[in-house]
Scaffold this active site. Sequence first.
Site: not given
Lengths: 490, 308
Positions: A194, A248, A268, A302, A399
């Site tokens: 996906k 995350t 990941e 990332c 982040e």
Amino acid sequence: MATAENKLAFDGGWGYDPAPESTDHIEIKSRYGLFINGEFVKPEMGKYFDTVNPATEERLSRIADASQADVDKAVAAARAAYRGPWGRMKPAERGKYIYRISRIIQERAREFSVIESLDGGKPIRESRDIDVPLAAAHFFYYAGWADKLDYAFPGRRAKSLGVAGQIIPWNFPLLMASWKIAPALACGNTVVLKPAETTPLTALKLAEVIADAGLPPGVVNIVTGAGATGAAIVEHPGVDKVAFTGSTNVGRMIQKKLAGTNKKYTLELGGKAANIIFADAAIDQAVEGIVNGIFFNQGHVCCAGSRLFVQESVADEVIAKLKDRMETLIVGDPMDKNTDIGAINSSMQLEKIRSYLKIGKSEGGEMHQSSCSLPKKGYWCRPTIFTGVSQSSRVVQEEIFGPVLAIQTFRRYDEALVKANNTPYGLSGGIWTDKGSKIFKMTQDLRAGVVWANTFNKFDPTSPFGGYKESGVGREGGLHGLDAYVKLGA
Amino acid sequence: MALSAVKKSVRLPDLSNVPSVDEVGVDERVARFQSRSIKKSSKVEALKLILSMIDLTTLEGQDTPGKVRQLCQKAIHLHDAMPGLPHVAAVCVYPTMVSVARKALAGHDINIASVATAFPSGMSTLQVKLDDTRMAVKAGATEIDMVISRGRFLAGDYRYVFDEIVAVKEACGDAHLKVILETGELGTLDQVRRASVLAMHAGADFIKTSTGKIQPAATMQVTLTMLQAIRDFYRDTGKMIGMKPAGGISTSKLAIHYLVMLHETLGNAWMTPEWFRFGASSLANDVLMQLMKQSTGVYQSADYFSKD
């Protein structure tokens, strides 16, 4: 010392005329179905969503929204292909198909890069020189492993897992698809993938490539949709392995759902990499490394070097040079060959970045942005740096996933190391110094999956990639990347 | 002039503080300049700017007064078939040809550059080098392109090289001094950076890559390193220093890449013949061909452009 009068001027004067890459040769259908069992089919519920060009806010195409029933079909097709032709095929034959995919990607590289930039907003220079060649390289690399798995795991028998459910993000759509599909196929698995809802087009083009390459129906299935579609894949009892790249938070949800099941998984996730500049570094090249670390792909990376640590004695010089360099970054039309920073991927992401700019200022950080002008339509963010921030600032801790850099200074090695490791993340890091011994010591001490020395954001299919702590579980790429798609027997 | 008479204001800098240069990183940056796509009016503007920055050069043992006169004619009349072209910045010759060039260029706003100081090797005594310089200036040179003593530099005798540049600068009088580092003999970009800092502190008006007699001559990597040294010198002192890559730049495309590099490293203030030069002999005709192509849409044969 630098003074205000001795400033360099980069605006006005000679400039570059627009040099847009042509889009005439591109065919994007007005509507895309789901790629299941070797053909494009309509979604069961008949629902579609828009994918837009973030540089113009115009709709590019209508994309099928896959429901539970569609995911069921895709998993069933993958299972049948696994039990059937793909599972029974000789490994060397499987390798041939994967080689064929990489060659077709190379042949259609221009088409792929243009669509990647249209759909995702990244500069054409990056999709042309980085995303697409790397995607082809991943297929080439793993094609070679297909008939050599016994050598990858000496003394063990590597057996395929079955059906791999794969969910990929919007920052490197085609590249992430190949990171996931190539090792899965090389190890003999079949795939339900996906793509992200804001960037589905290159994955759907990849479906065309897979059909053209003559892979047996059902070996690769591509279903589009948002979070619900992803959840249906993760929770599907017919899926043997889940591979996810994304935030995350979602990673955590997936891990909870998979707890107690037999499914193998790799995650990941996010990052907040420290890029550490020592006073003895080659300063001008380190400044380039900072720029590449945080402004590559609009900071939608990332492993972006989003926290900068500069040794005190060179901090003023580095920051002054960084500000000059930011003035020469060209922000705008992703299709222009001279563009350095393209469009922010979606309005939602732009909102998130803007909220962090506010947070950074309210926390007392000093914000500096380049003086470039921005196009009227589309989603844009000027390259931004924050100074005067600390470990307790949210712009340092969280982040942002945008072109926003948080800068701190340090005096001693230990201080840099403690601060660099003081984060829930641990995906990547960078170190800049002329001393080899310091490089080896720092790379040992940093708790991060990838550490670059005197460079940043370098990728290669032979090199494993993955995180410590909340940055993820498992490794992708290289020999390690095979491990995620096999079970090892005696 | 005795070396001890060096002016107090001019001091040899501490070269151990000169920042190091990472060659891999420099290659990457250069590749980015080369990936810039310069089209349409920005290309035409760049090509004209390049013409105006050329030091049209002939430095051969077989040079004759006739050849120098032809070169000067070319400097004034680059391609009269195309109106509105600038003239080149300077003509660059050996000291014995300066008087010829001076006569040929009389009444025109074109500089006369002369190589001096036992060009190209620099293997001679200081006295000979100073005499060489004074002779060229006396004959009418407005710019002096000197070579540094690479042997002394590589041996670490920075004081000697520094004092030599200071002395030659003094001998130049009003003439501009370009200091040739001969980067092809320096070995590393670290050395190039160090030599650049040394030359700028010693009073160079321009720093220049090469004599053109040693391979490699100018490269973008070397030029970037020197431009970054110029930028830092400007930041520290407020003094602008010019840059001249020389040798091996013979196509418009490459010259445009150099302009992109200049533009993104030092900015607008340096984008003039006063602060940037190309030392080249065959570049001009390639630029002229490209300019004709831009206006007519077709490439003309090389036979339509004068070779001097």
